[in-house]
Design an enzyme around this catalytic site. Structure first.
Site, short mmCIF file in Angstrom:
data_model
loop_
_atom_site.label_atom_id
_atom_site.label_comp_id
_atom_site.label_asym_id
_atom_site.label_seq_id
_atom_site.Cartn_x
_atom_site.Cartn_y
_atom_site.Cartn_z
N ASP A 70 0.85 -1.19 0.00
CA ASP A 70 0.00 0.00 0.00
C ASP A 70 0.88 1.24 0.00
O ASP A 70 2.03 1.18 -0.44
CB ASP A 70 -0.92 -0.04 1.24
CG ASP A 70 -2.29 0.57 0.99
OD1 ASP A 70 -2.34 1.76 0.63
OD2 ASP A 70 -3.30 -0.13 1.17
N HIS A 119 -3.76 6.09 2.98
CA HIS A 119 -4.49 4.90 2.57
C HIS A 119 -3.96 3.64 3.26
O HIS A 119 -4.73 2.82 3.78
CB HIS A 119 -4.38 4.77 1.05
CG HIS A 119 -5.27 3.76 0.43
ND1 HIS A 119 -4.93 2.43 0.34
CD2 HIS A 119 -6.47 3.88 -0.19
CE1 HIS A 119 -5.89 1.76 -0.29
NE2 HIS A 119 -6.84 2.62 -0.62
N SER A 169 -11.35 -0.93 -1.13
CA SER A 169 -10.11 -0.89 -0.35
C SER A 169 -10.38 -1.09 1.13
O SER A 169 -9.57 -1.67 1.85
CB SER A 169 -9.42 0.47 -0.51
OG SER A 169 -8.56 0.50 -1.60
#
Length: 844
Positions: free
Chosen positions: A199, A246, A416
């Site tokens: 990520d 994220h 996600s």
């Protein structure tokens, strides 16, 4: 990877004097439909590559080889560690043997490259002729352009401004999949399992993530090697970072404390496969390799035995078979992977899911909201790639609140956010039923059986399994209920033998013939392990205490066992000494520390002396890190055994690059030039013949290009490289010796010469720049040379006169793909008149 160089200082458009091909970082690739223009080819060529080179431009692409490793032995391994070791060995051996002929061809063509063993591919930059030549090769399967993939999240939907405190109740998604019921009824929070993400990175010291980072030594110190990897080069230090948010969010959903995480008892590690908001093939492939065989922070010394159990992938895009080789390698290694299905849905249209989540071998995840409705953005099946049912399962993915950089929390939406619910759920399942660890098929079957069916069949399928919901809504409590409960549960408490105080952060490892599990004690000194029936040896370790051990602990199926331990505190002593530089002189301002301990680091004084007043008895690694500019000084790593007051001398080694090239200060011995090189003016380059073969990063050359700007380029003659950059850099020029890379000009007072001395076998060849002027008008002139030694392969850089001491120059060597370099200096005033640096060739 490095950021693109800054804009040119002048507006003139410079072009390469002669272009063959250069290279960039890394890579693999899939197969694409063959173009009509490549009917003679044996390989499939990406049309976008053909389009680019057909316009006379260079293209960066992956050359994928036909031969692939046989992973059947890995799949048959008895343990997760055995599977990972076998897969790694097979993949690397096949890549090494099958890539050698192609690498030899590229070396002959003076084309840089970098290989990947996990997909048996090389990343190359080249023109139309090179593409044609590669496509004709019998060993090449496909040629594919590098792509970038979006981090899969709809971040604009919902956000909040939560403070630093953890939530006190489980988040809605955690409750919806019934993870909290697994906690309560099975006393299982994922202990003994290691989970990873590929990520944007992770804020490793976030209050909800810090405690269960595998790199946390439990005593206030951290070890990032093998626990964190950044192939993007975006993080400013070797510590984990997240320049997007994220990755911190997805990690929080998997393992975060205080109710945000599904498996808060699991450990985590991470690879930064995404530069920021997108992820390049190069970084994703580097990250994919690291997941299977974690390395130190330089990418060296792989350890497949330290591979995670589970890896989350909340990214994707396009309809490609990219990454499928990596997915299959992970599966063969017993690493459970979960992939986001994508956010391009509209709630109606079918086949909106994207790769890699839409690939048949991947476990794709769709998203739904708190009301149990499928998210309107969730990607549906069937797969455009292979017609397989997608997603495989669905999980909470709307308004999911989790950790965010800055010690805060944020609610965002996307598949996600759904995917880490699944990854965390597998941690609960494997912790509760350790016989499943590494068994991908059985694990998927249990997830599918436990899922709550939702009968939306408008994209095909049945009420039990369809292309909207997959197998249905994730229900990890039901899956754990259905799992084989053959494990014994071992619990206990670790205390100080003298005081009875609870000891937190102590590592407890149970080693058996078929299973090894490791946990750390919590704040109250307690630990919990689920173990398959068998006999185990326990080993305990914590700073400030003598190691503990207990052998022959037998456990049977379903047994509840208590194993308490007491550890004895050890005495502390002073550790002092002197740090010397690579030449044996005292090294001031070096940072000295005892690695992996809470002992505060100290800095050496002007005489190189240091003192650590209190170090607990035990065996450690002492490190001494030079202060900038480091020049040729490497980092000292030496064994330290403390059983009383210790005094030592630590001499730092010669600094080296990943290939093993190293530098040392050398005796100055100027070689005057004799033959003239026809260079003049501001920008000029000439190719010269070398009197003997010269190697650079293992590749032998018979000629090289010399430029006015202090560069020797072994790849191609180039003009316009007047703006020096830090090394390594993926930008051209690559494959260079930067004797004194700066914006220089040669006038009537200047010259470039060569000279050969000695007899065959022991000759030296010098390229000499005499009285070069600075193009921007700086006063003074610089004279320097690069000397190649036939006998040793070393190159010496010598400086006769250096006004400004090199404050605007780059000095060092770089490999052919711009991915490795030994840089002595970059824009630092560290060069002296009548000085020399010797760079010895590495053996890797």
């Amino acid at each position: 990877m490095h950021l693109p160089r800054s804009p040119r200082r002048r507006s003139a458009a410079w072009a390469a004097a002669a272009i063959t091909a250069a290279a960039v970082l890394i890579g693999p690739a899939p197969a694409f439909a063959q173009s009509d223009t490549t009917t003679r080819s044996t390989a499939e060529v990406d049309p976008s590559v053909l389009d680019t080179v057909g316009k006379g431009k260079d293209s960066t692409f992956f050359v994928v080889l036909k031969k692939q490793a046989d992973l059947s032995a890995a799949k048959g391994g008895r343990t997760h560690a055995a599977k990972a070791k076998s897969a790694f060995a097979a993949l690397r051996a096949k890549a090494k043997s099958s890539q050698q002929p192609l690498q030899s061809f590229l070396d002959k063509e003076k084309v840089g490259y970098q290989s990947f063993w996990i997909a048996n591919a090389l990343k190359v930059t080249g023109d139309e002729r090179l593409v044609e030549d590669l496509a004709k090769r019998a060993d090449v399967a496909s040629i594919v352009k590098e792509h970038h993939y979006a981090l899969d999240a709809t971040e604009s939907r919902v956000s909040d401004a939560a403070g630093d405190s953890d939530p006190v109740t489980p988040e809605w998604g955690v409750k919806d999949i019934k993870a909290d019921q697994v906690w309560d009824q099975y006393d299982d929070r994922g202990e003994g399992i290691v989970i990873a993400n590929v990520d944007s990175g992770v804020q490793y010291d976030h209050p909800a993530l810090k405690a269960n980072y595998r790199g946390n030594n439990g005593d206030g110190s951290f070890t990032h090697d093998y626990n964190w990897y950044d192939p993007t080069g975006q993080c400013p230090t070797s510590a984990p970072c997240d320049n997007n948010g994220h990755g911190t969010h997805t990690m929080g959903t998997m393992v975060g404390a205080g109710g945000v995480g599904v498996a808060p008892g699991a450990k985590w590690i991470a690879a930064k496969g995404c530069e920021s908001s997108s992820c390049s093939d190069s970084s994703l492939l580097a990250a994919g390799q690291w997941i299977l065989a974690p390395t130190d922070h330089t990418g060296q010394n792989p350890r497949p035995d330290l591979a995670p159990d589970i890896v989350n992938n909340s990214w994707g895009g396009g309809d490609t078979t990219f990454y499928q080789d990596i997915v299959e390698a992970w599966n063969a290694a017993g690493i459970f992977e979960a992939f986001a299905s994508g956010n391009d849905g509209d709630g109606v249209t079918c086949s909106t899911g994207h790769a890699p989540g839409s690939q048949a071998p991947a476990y794709g995840v769709g998203a739904y909201d708190v009301d149990g409705k499928i998210a309107d953005f969730s990607g549906f099946g069937p797969s455009r790639l292979d017609g397989s049912m997608k997603p495989n399962i669905s999980a909470p993915g709307v308004n999911v609140r989790s950790t965010w950089p800055g010690n805060t929390y944020k609610a965002i939406s996307g598949t996600s956010m759904a995917t880490p619910h699944v990854a965390g759920a597998v941690a609960l399942l494997w912790s509760s039923a350790p016989s499943l660890i590494g068994n991908i098929d059985a694990t998927r079957a249990l997830l599918n059986e436990g899922a709550r069916n939702v009968g939306d069949t408008h994209c095909g399928g049945t009420a039990d399994a369809n292309n909207v919901w997959g197998e249905g809504k994730l229900d990890i409590f039901a899956s754990v209920d259905k799992a084989p409960h053959t494990a014994a549960v071992v619990t206990g408490k670790v205390t100080d033998k003298a005081t009875g105080s609870a000891l937190s952060g102590v590592t407890v490892k149970a080693s058996g013939s078929d299973s090894n599990r490791t946990v750390t004690t919590s704040a109250d000194g307690s630990y919990r392990l689920t173990l398959p029936a068998g006999t185990y040896d326990f080993a305990l370790g914590g700073y400030g205490y003598a190691d503990g051990a207990r052998s022959g602990v037998a456990v049977t199926t379903g047994e509840q066992v208590t194993e308490d331990f007491t550890l004895t505190a050890v005495a502390s002593h002073a550790v002092s000494g002197t740090v010397l530089d690579v030449t044996g002189k005292p090294l001031a301002k070096a940072t000295v520390q005892v690695a992996g301990t809470p002992v505060a680091a100290v800095t050496t004084d002007s005489a190189g002396r240091f003192n650590l007043p209190k170090v607990a008895e035990g065996s450690y690694t002492l490190t001494a890190t030079p202060a900038a500019p480091v020049l040729c000084n490497g980092t000292y790593n030496g064994k330290l055994t403390v059983d009383g007051d210790e005094t030592l001398t630590a001499r730092v080694p010669a600094r080296s690059d990943s290939t093993g090239n190293s530098c040392t200060p050398a005796a100055y011995s100027w070689i005057a030039g004799s033959g003239k090189v026809a260079l003049s003016g501001d920008e000029d380059a000439r190719t010269i013949a070398l009197p003997f073969p010269v190697k650079l990063y293992g590749v032998s050359y018979s000629s090289a290009s010399v430029t006015t700007n202090g560069l020797i380029n072994f790849m191609e003659p180039r003009l316009g490289d007047y703006e020096n950059v830090a090394l390594p850099s993926a930008d051209k020029p690559n494959g260079t010796v930067a004797a004194f890379w700066d914006d220089l000009t040669l006038d009537k007072k200047s010259s470039v010469q060569t000279s050969t001395t000695g007899t065959a076998g022991s000759r030296k060849f010098a390229v000499v720049w005499n009285n070069a002027a600075f193009a921007e008008g700086s006063s003074g002139r610089v004279s320097f040379e690069a000397v190649f030694d036939e006998a040793t392969g070393a190159v010496s850089l010598q400086y006769q006169s250096v006004p400004g001491s090199g404050a605007s120059a780059t000095v060092g060597i770089e490999n052919q793909s711009g991915t490795d370099a030994l840089q002595y200096s970059f824009d630092e005033p560290v060069l002296k008149d009548h000085s020399a640096i010797r760079i010895a060739q590495g053996t890797k």
